[in-house]
Design an enzyme around this catalytic site. Structure first.
Site, mmCIF file in Angstrom:
data_model
loop_
_atom_site.group_PDB
_atom_site.id
_atom_site.type_symbol
_atom_site.label_atom_id
_atom_site.label_comp_id
_atom_site.label_asym_id
_atom_site.label_seq_id
_atom_site.Cartn_x
_atom_site.Cartn_y
_atom_site.Cartn_z
ATOM 1 N N TRP A 149 0.752 -1.293 -0.123
ATOM 2 C CA TRP A 149 0.085 0.060 -0.068
ATOM 3 C C TRP A 149 1.029 1.287 -0.011
ATOM 4 O O TRP A 149 0.189 2.469 -0.397
ATOM 5 C CB TRP A 149 -0.792 0.022 1.219
ATOM 6 C CG TRP A 149 -0.237 -0.386 2.512
ATOM 7 C CD1 TRP A 149 -0.438 -1.595 2.849
ATOM 8 C CD2 TRP A 149 0.562 0.421 3.565
ATOM 9 N NE1 TRP A 149 0.366 -1.824 4.083
ATOM 10 C CE2 TRP A 149 0.820 -0.542 4.441
ATOM 11 C CE3 TRP A 149 1.080 1.645 3.436
ATOM 12 C CZ2 TRP A 149 1.782 -0.123 5.537
ATOM 13 C CZ3 TRP A 149 1.666 2.077 4.502
ATOM 14 C CH2 TRP A 149 2.209 1.056 5.703
ATOM 15 N N LYS A 173 -2.304 -7.583 -8.433
ATOM 16 C CA LYS A 173 -2.945 -7.511 -7.181
ATOM 17 C C LYS A 173 -2.754 -6.667 -6.237
ATOM 18 O O LYS A 173 -1.888 -6.683 -5.496
ATOM 19 C CB LYS A 173 -2.920 -9.022 -6.307
ATOM 20 C CG LYS A 173 -4.166 -9.500 -5.610
ATOM 21 C CD LYS A 173 -4.559 -8.663 -4.470
ATOM 22 C CE LYS A 173 -3.968 -8.773 -3.268
ATOM 23 N NZ LYS A 173 -4.367 -7.948 -2.109
ATOM 24 N N GLY A 226 6.277 -6.476 -0.479
ATOM 25 C CA GLY A 226 5.398 -6.395 0.842
ATOM 26 C C GLY A 226 6.301 -6.943 1.876
ATOM 27 O O GLY A 226 7.363 -6.771 1.942
ATOM 28 N N GLY A 227 5.601 -7.457 3.133
ATOM 29 C CA GLY A 227 6.373 -7.612 4.178
ATOM 30 C C GLY A 227 6.936 -9.037 4.095
ATOM 31 O O GLY A 227 6.623 -9.910 3.559
ATOM 32 N N GLU A 248 10.639 -8.321 -2.882
ATOM 33 C CA GLU A 248 11.286 -7.264 -2.280
ATOM 34 C C GLU A 248 10.498 -6.881 -0.946
ATOM 35 O O GLU A 248 9.370 -6.226 -0.962
ATOM 36 C CB GLU A 248 10.695 -5.946 -3.401
ATOM 37 C CG GLU A 248 11.799 -4.903 -3.262
ATOM 38 C CD GLU A 248 11.305 -3.845 -2.295
ATOM 39 O OE1 GLU A 248 11.898 -4.133 -1.058
ATOM 40 O OE2 GLU A 248 10.592 -2.887 -2.753
ATOM 41 N N LEU A 249 11.251 -7.365 0.043
ATOM 42 C CA LEU A 249 10.653 -7.268 1.268
ATOM 43 C C LEU A 249 11.101 -6.113 2.135
ATOM 44 O O LEU A 249 11.610 -4.885 1.575
ATOM 45 C CB LEU A 249 10.913 -8.554 2.178
ATOM 46 C CG LEU A 249 10.526 -9.811 1.292
ATOM 47 C CD1 LEU A 249 11.084 -11.150 1.819
ATOM 48 C CD2 LEU A 249 9.169 -9.931 0.886
ATOM 49 N N CYS A 282 10.149 0.771 2.433
ATOM 50 C CA CYS A 282 11.130 -0.356 2.875
ATOM 51 C C CYS A 282 12.607 0.298 2.903
ATOM 52 O O CYS A 282 13.082 -0.620 3.664
ATOM 53 C CB CYS A 282 10.907 -1.182 1.534
ATOM 54 S SG CYS A 282 11.149 -0.621 -0.031
ATOM 55 N N GLU A 379 10.943 -4.331 11.317
ATOM 56 C CA GLU A 379 10.671 -3.272 10.508
ATOM 57 C C GLU A 379 9.660 -2.500 11.416
ATOM 58 O O GLU A 379 8.471 -3.197 11.444
ATOM 59 C CB GLU A 379 10.441 -3.969 9.215
ATOM 60 C CG GLU A 379 10.259 -2.420 8.174
ATOM 61 C CD GLU A 379 9.877 -2.983 6.769
ATOM 62 O OE1 GLU A 379 9.055 -4.035 6.690
ATOM 63 O OE2 GLU A 379 10.257 -2.330 5.711
HETATM 64 O O1 TXE Z 1 1.954 -6.546 4.000
HETATM 65 P P1 TXE Z 1 1.770 -7.711 3.479
HETATM 66 P P2 TXE Z 1 1.003 -5.593 4.980
HETATM 67 C C1 TXE Z 1 6.067 -4.531 5.818
HETATM 68 C C2 TXE Z 1 5.724 -3.481 6.904
HETATM 69 C C3 TXE Z 1 4.262 -3.710 7.275
HETATM 70 C C4 TXE Z 1 4.097 -5.290 7.007
HETATM 71 C C5 TXE Z 1 3.017 -5.784 6.917
HETATM 72 O O2 TXE Z 1 6.565 -3.790 7.698
HETATM 73 O O3 TXE Z 1 4.251 -3.507 8.619
HETATM 74 O O4 TXE Z 1 5.055 -5.536 5.911
HETATM 75 O O5 TXE Z 1 2.313 -4.953 5.882
HETATM 76 C C6 TXE Z 1 -0.922 -9.626 -0.150
HETATM 77 N N1 TXE Z 1 -0.262 -14.619 -0.720
HETATM 78 N N2 TXE Z 1 5.920 -4.071 4.552
HETATM 79 O O6 TXE Z 1 0.317 -6.398 5.651
HETATM 80 O O7 TXE Z 1 0.954 -8.759 4.142
HETATM 81 C C7 TXE Z 1 -1.782 -8.352 0.482
HETATM 82 O O8 TXE Z 1 -3.069 -8.720 -0.018
HETATM 83 C C8 TXE Z 1 -0.078 -13.613 -1.620
HETATM 84 C C9 TXE Z 1 7.144 -3.720 3.710
HETATM 85 O O9 TXE Z 1 0.444 -4.450 4.006
HETATM 86 O O10 TXE Z 1 3.202 -8.102 2.663
HETATM 87 C C10 TXE Z 1 -0.831 -7.312 -0.359
HETATM 88 O O11 TXE Z 1 -1.393 -6.934 -1.449
HETATM 89 N N3 TXE Z 1 -0.470 -12.192 -1.162
HETATM 90 C C11 TXE Z 1 6.728 -3.441 2.437
HETATM 91 C C12 TXE Z 1 0.548 -7.755 -0.539
HETATM 92 O O12 TXE Z 1 0.313 -9.169 -0.116
HETATM 93 C C13 TXE Z 1 -0.908 -11.951 -0.154
HETATM 94 C C14 TXE Z 1 5.482 -2.804 1.859
HETATM 95 C C15 TXE Z 1 1.364 -7.174 0.649
HETATM 96 O O13 TXE Z 1 0.981 -7.374 2.025
HETATM 97 C C16 TXE Z 1 -0.784 -13.011 0.945
HETATM 98 C C17 TXE Z 1 4.572 -2.972 2.788
HETATM 99 C C18 TXE Z 1 -0.600 -14.316 0.600
HETATM 100 N N4 TXE Z 1 -0.756 -15.339 1.581
HETATM 101 C C19 TXE Z 1 4.517 -3.732 4.129
HETATM 102 N N5 TXE Z 1 -1.337 -12.191 2.112
HETATM 103 C C20 TXE Z 1 7.966 -2.974 1.486
HETATM 104 N N6 TXE Z 1 8.800 -3.961 1.062
HETATM 105 O O14 TXE Z 1 8.115 -1.884 1.247
HETATM 106 C C21 TXE Z 1 -1.490 -11.029 1.850
HETATM 107 N N7 TXE Z 1 -0.798 -10.901 0.437
#
Ligand code: TXE
Length: 486
Positions: A149, A173, A226-227, A248-249, A282, A379
């Site tokens: 997001w 997605k 994502g995370g 890219e975590l 990130c 993080e």
């Molecule tokens: O991210 P998620 P969230 C980190 C940051 C944050 C934490 C959680 O520390 O507090 O991650 O954030 C989709 N299979 N970053 O919950 O869960 C989900 O719908 C496939 C770092 O927002 O990683 C969303 O579209 N997809 C980061 C996407 O994965 C799945 C940026 C990311 O969600 C899934 C954001 C699954 N099983 C958060 N579950 C960075 N690298 O910059 C969820 N999703």
């Protein structure tokens, strides 16, 4: 609120249900987004598969794909203000930051459009007198792009521009927290004249949408931002059907200030590193290592600037930090800071909502922390800087590298020899020297260790969406012994 729709092949499809996304500044719902289903995921992958295997996209020359990408870039330029506003309303980040991102995105498509007709293989010395060898570089196929997001369109563009240049098709997605700009981008694909099925979207508040997409056997490649925990789940699911993954975590990046640094620039770099975007990035430089000889001076200057950061309406050009994207994220920040305080940390600045309430969290500087405490290991993804002193170069290298993560690091020094030593020693994907938080389409970006694998941007990013096919051509016409490997 006009209900948004998903783009699945040629079709604009509403959700069987819709869900609202909430503007984190006003707390009000502001967009109605489709709640996708497993059928929507299956249909989107089928549309991408069909566009990849057959029909106008798969027949296009690189220069024809490039022309479409340049048209898309122009349309993004024309719609930059509206896209920026969508992102700011979805995730609460400053409108001027999102506008700058939107204005930079077209250059990504232009750059990768320039590479679409230069995807050349190699002629290879096969090591055999009777064989001529060459490689073809082919698109990997249907790509699942899963987005967070914090910077939805920019992070999608890191994947999309390269994937399109390579000739792939995509199912995107978006995050449940900030889906609007990505759904809107699909309209611009139509307007640019891309064939149906090249770019598809599936949204939903149900996180299983991402799961279903990654598990789909017709997905040839997963590109995830994502995370860490979700990244591991994604890699596991993709492994079930052996789809390659790039991840890219997160990060816990060190921003290191040596005594010979330009202190003014370094302080500015520390601020930019962790308070820009309210730390929801990130690459946040969330651990500051400051040489003991200048520790007090630098911490005081950073804390002073942190206290003067203007929090407010993300749309107000005077604001320097908006709210945090959603309440769960605020709770995570608060918990980590509170635990650090219980652990003996000193809050030098911030540590509260700054009196604004809602989803605001003030720029926070925390001292007297250990590098092995949670605030230095996890993080935070918020505006929280942990400051730690150091004495020697070896010590700070060890402290910086003592992290699960390895996304980026900043080094502030005027000693060129030290620059080279540090650049080599830091176990990260990016080192900024006398700068921080700079990215561009030409430079490979990605992490090591728990920050993920694979690279985005640059020609390395393009390679993620290509695979090499080896072609052996027999040249002698002789018939060989069929029972011996050739
Ligand atoms: O991210 P998620 P969230 C980190 C940051 C944050 C934490 C959680 O520390 O507090 O991650 O954030 C989709 N299979 N970053 O919950 O869960 C989900 O719908 C496939 C770092 O927002 O990683 C969303 O579209 N997809 C980061 C996407 O994965 C799945 C940026 C990311 O969600 C899934 C954001 C699954 N099983 C958060 N579950 C960075 N690298 O910059 C969820 N999703």
């Amino acid at each position: 609120m006009k209900p948004l729709q998903m783009k699945i092949g040629p079709e604009w499809r509403p959700g069987r249900k819709q869900f609202d996304t909430v503007d984190p500044y006003t707390g009000e719902p502001w967009a109605s987004v489709p709640e996708g289903t497993k059928d929507d995921v299956n249909d989107a992958v089928a549309a991408a598969r069909s566009a990849f295997d057959r029909g106008p996209w798969s027949d296009m020359l690189g220069k024809e794909r490039a022309a479409l990408m340049r048209r898309l870039a122009d349309l993004i330029r024309e719609n930059a203000d509206e896209l920026a506003l969508s992102e700011s309303r979805d995730n609460g980040k400053l409108l001027r930051e999102m506008r700058a991102q939107m204005n930079s995105i077209p250059a990504w498509f232009d750059y990768f459009a320039g590479s679409a007709d230069k995807i050349d293989g190699r002629v290879i010395d096969t090591g055999r007198r009777d064989y001529f060898g060459l490689t073809l570089r082919e698109p990997v196929g249907v790509v699942a792009a899963i987005l967070p997001w914090n910077s939805p369109l920019l992070l999608l563009t890191f994947k999309l521009a390269a994937a399109l240049a390579a000739g792939c098709t995509i199912v995107a997605k978006p995050s449940e927290q900030a889906p609007v700009s990505i759904l809107r981008l699909a309209e611009l694909f139509d307007e640019a004249g891309f064939p149906a099925g090249v770019f598809n979207t599936v949204s939903g508040s149900d996180r299983r949408i991402g799961e279903w997409l990654v598990q789909h056997p017709d997905v040839d490649k997963v590109s995830f931002t994502g995370g860490e925990t979700t990244g591991i789940a994604v890699a596991r699911s993709a492994a079930e059907h052996l789809a390659p993954v790039s991840l890219e975590l997160g990060g816990k990046s060190a921003n290191i200030v040596f005594p010979d640094a330009d202190v003014h620039a370094a302080v500015n770099g520390l601020i930019a590193g962790v308070f820009a975007a309210a730390g929801q990035t990130c690459i946040a430089g969330s651990r500051a290592f400051i040489h003991r000889s200048i520790y007090e001076t630098v911490v005081d200057a950073v804390a002073d600037r942190a206290r003067s950061i203007v929090m407010g309406d993300p749309k107000d050009p005077q604001s320097e930090m908006g709210p945090i994207c959603f309440s769960g994220q605020v709770a995570k920040i608060r918990n980590l800071v509170d635990e650090a305080i219980l652990d003996g940390a000193t809050v030098v600045a911030g540590g509260s909502d700054g009196g604004l309430g809602g989803l605001f969290y003030a720029p926070t500087v925390i001292a007297d922390v250990r590098n092995d405490s949670r605030i230095c290991r996890e993080e935070v993804f918020g505006p929280v800087l942990a400051v730690l002193p150091f004495e020697t170069e070896d010590e700070v290298v060890a402290l910086s590298n003592d992290s699960r993560y390895g996304l980026a690091a900043g080094v502030w020094t005027s000693d060129v020899r030290r620059v080279m030593r540090m650049a080599r020693s830091l176990r990260v994907g990016t080192v900024w020297v006398n700068g921080y938080r700079t990215l561009n389409y030409t430079m490979p970006f990605g992490g090591v260790k728990a920050s993920g694998y694979g690279r985005e941007n640059g020609m390395e990013g393009l390679s993620e969406f290509l695979r090499d096919k080896a072609i052996w051509i027999e040249t002698s016409g002789d018939v060989r012994d069929p029972f011996i490997i050739g």
